[in-house]
Design an enzyme around this catalytic site. Structure first.
Site, short mmCIF file in Angstrom:
data_model
loop_
_atom_site.label_atom_id
_atom_site.label_comp_id
_atom_site.label_asym_id
_atom_site.label_seq_id
_atom_site.Cartn_x
_atom_site.Cartn_y
_atom_site.Cartn_z
N HIS A 17 0.88 -1.19 0.00
CA HIS A 17 0.00 0.00 0.00
C HIS A 17 0.90 1.23 0.00
O HIS A 17 1.55 1.54 1.00
CB HIS A 17 -0.90 0.02 1.24
CG HIS A 17 -1.80 1.22 1.30
ND1 HIS A 17 -3.15 1.10 1.54
CD2 HIS A 17 -1.57 2.54 1.16
CE1 HIS A 17 -3.70 2.30 1.53
NE2 HIS A 17 -2.75 3.21 1.31
N HIS A 19 1.64 5.41 -1.75
CA HIS A 19 1.27 6.58 -2.56
C HIS A 19 2.53 7.19 -3.19
O HIS A 19 3.44 7.58 -2.47
CB HIS A 19 0.60 7.65 -1.69
CG HIS A 19 -0.64 7.15 -1.02
ND1 HIS A 19 -1.89 7.29 -1.57
CD2 HIS A 19 -0.82 6.48 0.14
CE1 HIS A 19 -2.78 6.74 -0.78
NE2 HIS A 19 -2.17 6.24 0.27
N ARG A 21 2.01 9.62 -5.76
CA ARG A 21 1.58 10.90 -6.37
C ARG A 21 2.02 10.92 -7.84
O ARG A 21 2.22 9.89 -8.46
CB ARG A 21 2.14 12.13 -5.62
CG ARG A 21 2.03 12.08 -4.11
CD ARG A 21 0.64 11.96 -3.60
NE ARG A 21 0.61 12.11 -2.14
CZ ARG A 21 -0.36 11.60 -1.39
NH1 ARG A 21 -1.34 10.90 -1.90
NH2 ARG A 21 -0.34 11.78 -0.08
N ASN A 45 -5.18 7.43 -5.88
CA ASN A 45 -5.88 8.67 -5.51
C ASN A 45 -5.14 9.92 -5.97
O ASN A 45 -4.84 10.82 -5.19
CB ASN A 45 -6.18 8.72 -4.00
CG ASN A 45 -4.92 8.69 -3.14
OD1 ASN A 45 -3.89 8.16 -3.55
ND2 ASN A 45 -5.00 9.24 -1.94
N LYS A 103 -9.17 -0.22 -5.81
CA LYS A 103 -9.21 0.41 -4.50
C LYS A 103 -10.57 1.04 -4.25
O LYS A 103 -11.08 1.79 -5.09
CB LYS A 103 -8.13 1.50 -4.44
CG LYS A 103 -8.14 2.33 -3.16
CD LYS A 103 -7.65 1.52 -1.98
CE LYS A 103 -7.88 2.28 -0.68
NZ LYS A 103 -6.65 2.47 0.07
N HIS A 140 -10.34 1.09 1.93
CA HIS A 140 -10.10 2.05 3.02
C HIS A 140 -11.27 1.90 3.97
O HIS A 140 -12.37 2.35 3.69
CB HIS A 140 -10.00 3.48 2.47
CG HIS A 140 -9.66 4.47 3.55
ND1 HIS A 140 -8.44 5.10 3.64
CD2 HIS A 140 -10.39 4.91 4.61
CE1 HIS A 140 -8.43 5.89 4.71
NE2 HIS A 140 -9.60 5.80 5.31
N HIS A 178 -4.38 -0.63 5.94
CA HIS A 178 -3.85 0.13 7.08
C HIS A 178 -4.71 0.02 8.33
O HIS A 178 -5.27 0.99 8.82
CB HIS A 178 -3.60 1.60 6.71
CG HIS A 178 -4.65 2.25 5.84
ND1 HIS A 178 -5.98 2.17 6.10
CD2 HIS A 178 -4.52 3.00 4.72
CE1 HIS A 178 -6.64 2.83 5.18
NE2 HIS A 178 -5.78 3.34 4.33
N LEU A 223 -4.56 8.95 8.13
CA LEU A 223 -5.85 8.27 8.22
C LEU A 223 -5.71 6.82 7.79
O LEU A 223 -5.02 6.55 6.81
CB LEU A 223 -6.88 8.99 7.34
CG LEU A 223 -7.31 10.35 7.88
CD1 LEU A 223 -8.16 11.09 6.87
CD2 LEU A 223 -8.07 10.19 9.20
N ASP A 251 1.71 2.58 3.45
CA ASP A 251 0.85 3.76 3.32
C ASP A 251 1.69 5.03 3.34
O ASP A 251 1.23 6.08 3.79
CB ASP A 251 -0.23 3.80 4.40
CG ASP A 251 -1.32 4.81 4.09
OD1 ASP A 251 -1.42 5.24 2.92
OD2 ASP A 251 -2.06 5.19 5.02
N HIS A 255 3.29 14.39 1.57
CA HIS A 255 2.69 15.72 1.46
C HIS A 255 3.81 16.71 1.77
O HIS A 255 4.61 16.45 2.68
CB HIS A 255 1.58 15.92 2.49
CG HIS A 255 0.36 15.08 2.29
ND1 HIS A 255 -0.64 15.44 1.43
CD2 HIS A 255 -0.01 13.90 2.84
CE1 HIS A 255 -1.60 14.51 1.46
NE2 HIS A 255 -1.24 13.56 2.30
N ALA A 267 -3.54 14.61 5.79
CA ALA A 267 -3.31 13.31 6.43
C ALA A 267 -2.30 12.51 5.63
O ALA A 267 -2.41 12.41 4.41
CB ALA A 267 -4.62 12.54 6.52
#
Ligand code: NCD
Ligand code: ZN
Length: 349
Positions: A17, A19, A21, A45, A103, A140, A178, A223, A251, A255, A267
């Protein structure tokens, strides 16, 4: 003669899992993951989200193009389930090997989840195709109702949404992403089939006091939000147990600092850089190094019905490793997850 340093060798880990971007942020972080991990389930996402097979194929290509020279890393792509998702497109993308999972974000649950699912009836045809072809659904697991306390949203999701869904579609292969609660651990343990769960670095290490006691620490906010200590202990117990239903998903969610350190901070914890060292330290603290390979390298592929990696990595225990505290990007820095204790295990080969 100096004593030789303890070492541990395991199959190269995967991250189930993650991210990445897009654009400059992706270019800044792909190497952090590719350094230690062989594969990662890449979350969809983005803005706009990765919805169709063609979007996932193009995104995978951008990731591969951003990899450092010589990196041996395979992105495993996912589609973002919307109420408009076309079942035929999902089937075609799976059959072409473009995607590894789909997802599901309840609409509004987390970062960039506005186009997620409100009415589960509308996605039923997609879920039926997935059940038929054995394509995993990553969930999620939090309700989004304003009247449900944020610390209860995972447990309530299990009762209101996940359990009814699994009873209706027992053949659907689900991953609860998660997990943060004893409730989730117990629910996964009780499942006989078709349910796995990913566990992050931060949920092995922090509870909600780390976020809120003695000042608010935005870099520990993600989150699902970390819960009270008894839940952290349960989640950690599941990870170090070796139980095949639990596997690693960082996860890691980058950011920029200014977006985290703000009146309405985003988050997500960014842990790709030191995740393997941190997880190894946790297993060492718990006397569970013999279960480390199961959690990092074996249980995930087994659940996803993929071969485990043939390549090995070796970690060596010694003086604390100095990982960078920040990663630069052209738009600013991002902060690497601080486990709050020294990391003695270094990846040496
Ligand atoms: C993730 C993100 O930033 O995309 N944030 C997070 O807190 N984990 C989204 C998610 O996985 O919920
Ligand atoms: Zn995530």
């Amino acid at each position: 003669m100096a004593a030789t340093a303890p070492t541990i060798t395991l199959r190269r880990p995967d991250d189930w899992h993650l991210h990445f971007r897009d654009g400059n942020m992706m270019k800044a972080v792909v190497g952090e993951t590719a350094r230690h991990f062989a594969r990662a389930i890449v979350m969809p996402n983005l803005v706009p989200p990765v919805v169709r097979g063609a979007d996932a194929a193009a995104y995978a290509e951008r990731i591969r193009a951003a990899l450092p020279e010589g990196a041996r890393f395979t992105p495993l792509m996912t589609l973002y389930l919307t109420e408009e998702t076309d079942p035929a497109d999902v089937r075609a993308a799976a059959e072409a090997g473009i995607i590894t999972a789909v997802k599901l974000y309840p609409a509004g649950a987390t970062t960039n989840s506005a186009s997620g699912v409100r009415d589960f009836k509308k996605v039923r045809p997609v879920l039926e195709v997935m059940e038929q072809i054995g394509l995993p659904l990553c969930i999620h697991g939090e309700v989004t109702d304003k009247d449900v306390d944020i610390f209860d949203r995972e447990a309530v999701f299990i009762d209101r949404t996940l359990d009814p869904l699994r009873r209706e579609m027992p053949g659907l292969r689900v991953i609860m992403e998660h997990i943060t609660t004893r409730d989730a651990v117990d629910y996964v343990r009780a499942a006989e089939r078709n349910l796995g769960a990913t566990i992050t670095v931060q949920h092995l290490i922090i509870n909600r006091n780390h976020i809120l006691a003695g000042g608010i620490r935005p870099h520990y906010y993600c989150l699902p939000v970390a819960k009270r200590e008894e839940h952290r202990v349960a989640v950690r117990g599941a990870a170090v147990s070796g139980d095949a239903r639990f596997f690693f998903g960082s996860d890691s969610a980058p950011h920029l600092d200014h977006a985290k350190e703000s009146a309405c901070g985003c988050a997500g914890c960014f842990s790709a850089t030191n995740a393997v060292s941190a997880v190894t330290e946790v297993f060492d603290q718990d006397g569970a190094l013999d279960k480390l390979e199961a959690f990092l390298s074996l249980n995930g592929p087994a659940y996803y019905r993929l071969p485990a990696n043939e390549e090995r990595i070796t970690l060596e225990k010694g003086e604390p490793v100095a990982y960078p505290a920040k990663i630069p990007t052209p738009e600013g820095e991002l902060t690497v997850f601080d486990p709050g204790f020294p990391l003695h295990w270094r990846v040496v080969g």
